[in-house]
Design a protein around this motif. Sequence first.
Motif, PDB file in Angstrom:
ATOM      1  N   VAL A  83       0.852  -1.188   0.000  1.00 31.68           N
ATOM      2  CA  VAL A  83       0.000   0.000   0.000  1.00 31.68           C
ATOM      3  C   VAL A  83       0.889   1.241   0.000  1.00 31.68           C
ATOM      4  O   VAL A  83       1.818   1.343   0.803  1.00 31.68           O
ATOM      5  CB  VAL A  83      -0.928   0.017   1.232  1.00 31.68           C
ATOM      6  CG1 VAL A  83      -1.880   1.207   1.160  1.00 31.68           C
ATOM      7  CG2 VAL A  83      -1.702  -1.290   1.329  1.00 31.68           C
ATOM      8  N   PHE A  84       0.560   2.176  -0.881  1.00 28.98           N
ATOM      9  CA  PHE A  84       1.311   3.430  -0.958  1.00 28.98           C
ATOM     10  C   PHE A  84       0.325   4.594  -0.853  1.00 28.98           C
ATOM     11  O   PHE A  84      -0.161   5.102  -1.866  1.00 28.98           O
ATOM     12  CB  PHE A  84       2.101   3.506  -2.274  1.00 28.98           C
ATOM     13  CG  PHE A  84       3.143   2.443  -2.431  1.00 28.98           C
ATOM     14  CD1 PHE A  84       4.399   2.601  -1.872  1.00 28.98           C
ATOM     15  CD2 PHE A  84       2.857   1.266  -3.113  1.00 28.98           C
ATOM     16  CE1 PHE A  84       5.371   1.623  -2.010  1.00 28.98           C
ATOM     17  CE2 PHE A  84       3.809   0.269  -3.261  1.00 28.98           C
ATOM     18  CZ  PHE A  84       5.076   0.457  -2.701  1.00 28.98           C
ATOM     19  N   VAL A  94      -2.558   8.561  11.054  1.00 30.19           N
ATOM     20  CA  VAL A  94      -2.466   7.185  10.576  1.00 30.19           C
ATOM     21  C   VAL A  94      -1.289   6.456  11.209  1.00 30.19           C
ATOM     22  O   VAL A  94      -0.159   6.949  11.220  1.00 30.19           O
ATOM     23  CB  VAL A  94      -2.330   7.152   9.042  1.00 30.19           C
ATOM     24  CG1 VAL A  94      -2.207   5.713   8.547  1.00 30.19           C
ATOM     25  CG2 VAL A  94      -3.521   7.839   8.395  1.00 30.19           C
ATOM     26  N   GLU A  95      -1.576   5.273  11.722  1.00 30.56           N
ATOM     27  CA  GLU A  95      -0.528   4.440  12.310  1.00 30.56           C
ATOM     28  C   GLU A  95       0.082   3.503  11.287  1.00 30.56           C
ATOM     29  O   GLU A  95       1.297   3.304  11.252  1.00 30.56           O
ATOM     30  CB  GLU A  95      -1.110   3.633  13.473  1.00 30.56           C
ATOM     31  CG  GLU A  95      -0.103   2.796  14.230  1.00 30.56           C
ATOM     32  CD  GLU A  95      -0.718   2.154  15.458  1.00 30.56           C
ATOM     33  OE1 GLU A  95      -0.869   0.913  15.472  1.00 30.56           O
ATOM     34  OE2 GLU A  95      -1.075   2.894  16.391  1.00 30.56           O
ATOM     35  N   SER A  96      -0.757   2.894  10.436  1.00 29.48           N
ATOM     36  CA  SER A  96      -0.234   1.961   9.436  1.00 29.48           C
ATOM     37  C   SER A  96      -1.248   1.784   8.315  1.00 29.48           C
ATOM     38  O   SER A  96      -2.432   2.092   8.467  1.00 29.48           O
ATOM     39  CB  SER A  96       0.068   0.596  10.070  1.00 29.48           C
ATOM     40  OG  SER A  96      -1.111   0.010  10.580  1.00 29.48           O
ATOM     41  N   ALA A  97      -0.757   1.265   7.179  1.00 28.04           N
ATOM     42  CA  ALA A  97      -1.613   0.940   6.036  1.00 28.04           C
ATOM     43  C   ALA A  97      -1.029  -0.316   5.384  1.00 28.04           C
ATOM     44  O   ALA A  97       0.059  -0.272   4.805  1.00 28.04           O
ATOM     45  CB  ALA A  97      -1.663   2.091   5.045  1.00 28.04           C
ATOM     46  N   GLU A  98      -1.754  -1.427   5.514  1.00 30.43           N
ATOM     47  CA  GLU A  98      -1.243  -2.714   5.051  1.00 30.43           C
ATOM     48  C   GLU A  98      -2.357  -3.543   4.415  1.00 30.43           C
ATOM     49  O   GLU A  98      -3.545  -3.286   4.655  1.00 30.43           O
ATOM     50  CB  GLU A  98      -0.651  -3.500   6.225  1.00 30.43           C
ATOM     51  CG  GLU A  98       0.504  -2.800   6.909  1.00 30.43           C
ATOM     52  CD  GLU A  98       0.977  -3.526   8.160  1.00 30.43           C
ATOM     53  OE1 GLU A  98       2.185  -3.468   8.436  1.00 30.43           O
ATOM     54  OE2 GLU A  98       0.120  -4.135   8.841  1.00 30.43           O
ATOM     55  N   ILE A  99      -1.966  -4.525   3.605  1.00 31.15           N
ATOM     56  CA  ILE A  99      -2.931  -5.451   3.027  1.00 31.15           C
ATOM     57  C   ILE A  99      -3.111  -6.622   3.990  1.00 31.15           C
ATOM     58  O   ILE A  99      -2.134  -7.239   4.416  1.00 31.15           O
ATOM     59  CB  ILE A  99      -2.470  -5.943   1.652  1.00 31.15           C
ATOM     60  CG1 ILE A  99      -2.411  -4.773   0.661  1.00 31.15           C
ATOM     61  CG2 ILE A  99      -3.406  -7.037   1.136  1.00 31.15           C
ATOM     62  CD1 ILE A  99      -1.884  -5.148  -0.711  1.00 31.15           C
ATOM     63  N   GLU A 100      -4.362  -6.916   4.334  1.00 26.85           N
ATOM     64  CA  GLU A 100      -4.670  -7.998   5.265  1.00 26.85           C
ATOM     65  C   GLU A 100      -5.852  -8.804   4.743  1.00 26.85           C
ATOM     66  O   GLU A 100      -6.679  -8.297   3.981  1.00 26.85           O
ATOM     67  CB  GLU A 100      -4.992  -7.446   6.660  1.00 26.85           C
ATOM     68  CG  GLU A 100      -3.849  -6.665   7.299  1.00 26.85           C
ATOM     69  CD  GLU A 100      -4.220  -6.114   8.662  1.00 26.85           C
ATOM     70  OE1 GLU A 100      -5.293  -6.493   9.192  1.00 26.85           O
ATOM     71  OE2 GLU A 100      -3.442  -5.303   9.211  1.00 26.85           O
ATOM     72  N   TYR A 101      -5.916 -10.055   5.175  1.00 26.98           N
ATOM     73  CA  TYR A 101      -7.025 -10.954   4.821  1.00 26.98           C
ATOM     74  C   TYR A 101      -7.975 -10.983   6.002  1.00 26.98           C
ATOM     75  O   TYR A 101      -7.662 -11.525   7.067  1.00 26.98           O
ATOM     76  CB  TYR A 101      -6.468 -12.349   4.527  1.00 26.98           C
ATOM     77  CG  TYR A 101      -7.476 -13.319   3.946  1.00 26.98           C
ATOM     78  CD1 TYR A 101      -8.092 -13.069   2.729  1.00 26.98           C
ATOM     79  CD2 TYR A 101      -7.780 -14.506   4.604  1.00 26.98           C
ATOM     80  CE1 TYR A 101      -8.991 -13.978   2.183  1.00 26.98           C
ATOM     81  CE2 TYR A 101      -8.680 -15.424   4.062  1.00 26.98           C
ATOM     82  CZ  TYR A 101      -9.280 -15.149   2.848  1.00 26.98           C
ATOM     83  OH  TYR A 101     -10.172 -16.046   2.308  1.00 26.98           O
ATOM     84  N   ILE A 213      -6.311   0.392   7.008  1.00 24.49           N
ATOM     85  CA  ILE A 213      -5.686   1.624   7.486  1.00 24.49           C
ATOM     86  C   ILE A 213      -6.034   1.760   8.975  1.00 24.49           C
ATOM     87  O   ILE A 213      -7.203   1.916   9.332  1.00 24.49           O
ATOM     88  CB  ILE A 213      -6.199   2.844   6.702  1.00 24.49           C
ATOM     89  CG1 ILE A 213      -5.846   2.672   5.219  1.00 24.49           C
ATOM     90  CG2 ILE A 213      -5.622   4.136   7.257  1.00 24.49           C
ATOM     91  CD1 ILE A 213      -6.583   3.621   4.302  1.00 24.49           C
ATOM     92  N   THR A 214      -5.028   1.684   9.813  1.00 23.56           N
ATOM     93  CA  THR A 214      -5.223   1.767  11.259  1.00 23.56           C
ATOM     94  C   THR A 214      -4.947   3.189  11.726  1.00 23.56           C
ATOM     95  O   THR A 214      -3.865   3.733  11.471  1.00 23.56           O
ATOM     96  CB  THR A 214      -4.290   0.792  11.996  1.00 23.56           C
ATOM     97  OG1 THR A 214      -4.519  -0.534  11.527  1.00 23.56           O
ATOM     98  CG2 THR A 214      -4.534   0.852  13.498  1.00 23.56           C
TER      99      THR A 214
END
Length: 448
Positions: A83-84, A94-101, A213-214
């Motif tokens: 994720v960009f 924003v703390e983080s932005a990642e791909i999750e299932y 996005i946390t």
Amino acid sequence: MKKTLALILAAMMVAGTASVAFAATTDPKVYVDQDSQLYKWDKDESVYTKISNGSEVRYGDKIAIALQGDDKDEKKEVNKNKVFPDWKVGSSLVESAEIEYRKTEDVAASVDYIVKENSKEIKLTVKVGGKDQNLTVQAKGIKAGTFDSKEKAMKSIRIELAKDSVMNNDDSNFDWMAITETERETIAKKVADVVLTEKENDAARGYKYLVVITLKDSTSTKTQDLSGDIRVGKTITDAKNNKDDGYYYNLELEVKNKKTDEQVGDDKDSITVDLDKYTDNYVLDVADDAGVTDIEFGKDGELALFTVDLDGQSDVNVGYSTKFNADIADKYPDANLEFIKWTANPTFNRTGDLYIYADEDSFIYEVTADGLKEISKAEYDEDYGAWKIRTRKLGSYVVSDTELDLSASSSSEDASSSGTSSSNPTTGGTTGTTGGNPGDKYNPNTGR
């Protein structure tokens, strides 16, 4: 010959240009765009639920955007992407932005509740008229069936039990109505443990790959905007190219803590703050004409009361938590402890009266970073049935049923009890007195 070679080169250049143009218009295999579904994590249901772009969300929330593309469900291909985000406003939220299932509500797992046939008999003992009554539930008499909710299955069980399927110890029919509703419910639940099974269907279909996005937790009283373009790609270059081709999600959210629906002012001089276990921030929207206000905490105000003059007070976060502090409790294994902590340690313009409800023979202490501390001006108010503290600041407190050895928790004997008042201007009380109220108790060694 030269003319032929020139024509060949020209044809090759045209073909190359066409292939580049074709490549640029090929959809990426994994991406997000404005048609992607937006979600928010529901802590109570443990599932991502749908929301609309532009919605209000809370500090600390998890926001998710569903992946699109031919390979959006292929783990191997999805894991090649990152994720960009390109934040325009609110990047610090924003703390983080990642791909999750993760599981979404789209096709959540469905559960059928099935009443089995020919179940065994269940022997129970129920008090009827103050006497123990031995009962046999003929579970094989419970009508079999499939239900889409546990409540419906339980209702069916209760109906069947009422149809003479409960016997007493001499095998005569037992009067289902001769026992209380609570006793009937107890019997029904015990029967359900034996005759009720659950079958989960399509359990995996509710799961999707999402951009999660946390947001950071915050005790802020402000409302802030979060705006930016969310891009997905194997590299930052891929992500930029995808955006240029329209493969991005323009996220627009309003971030805030939970807040009162109406202002606290002269027309509303009392409010009850009752928070669920997932909420520990709550902002009072204070009106310009606010005066002396009663702020009650807990269901029906059962935990505490803070009476304070809000004249000139800006909005204030009065969220609280009653979570058990295991670190403190481990040091006092023989004590029964109850905690209340005001999350933001809010400070008010004026000193008010804080009442923390507890038994009269209890002990109260302040919880600080250096351990437990005495509260020099804490007094037990018999009229309120609570510990009374004069303070401008709401901190963290523990009530114990036994006196505690403070050296067991303290790392600094010189640390003071922040936020508590050393004098009582309302009553003229001084340290070591009862504040002028006959019958009030005070013990400088225990906070009493």
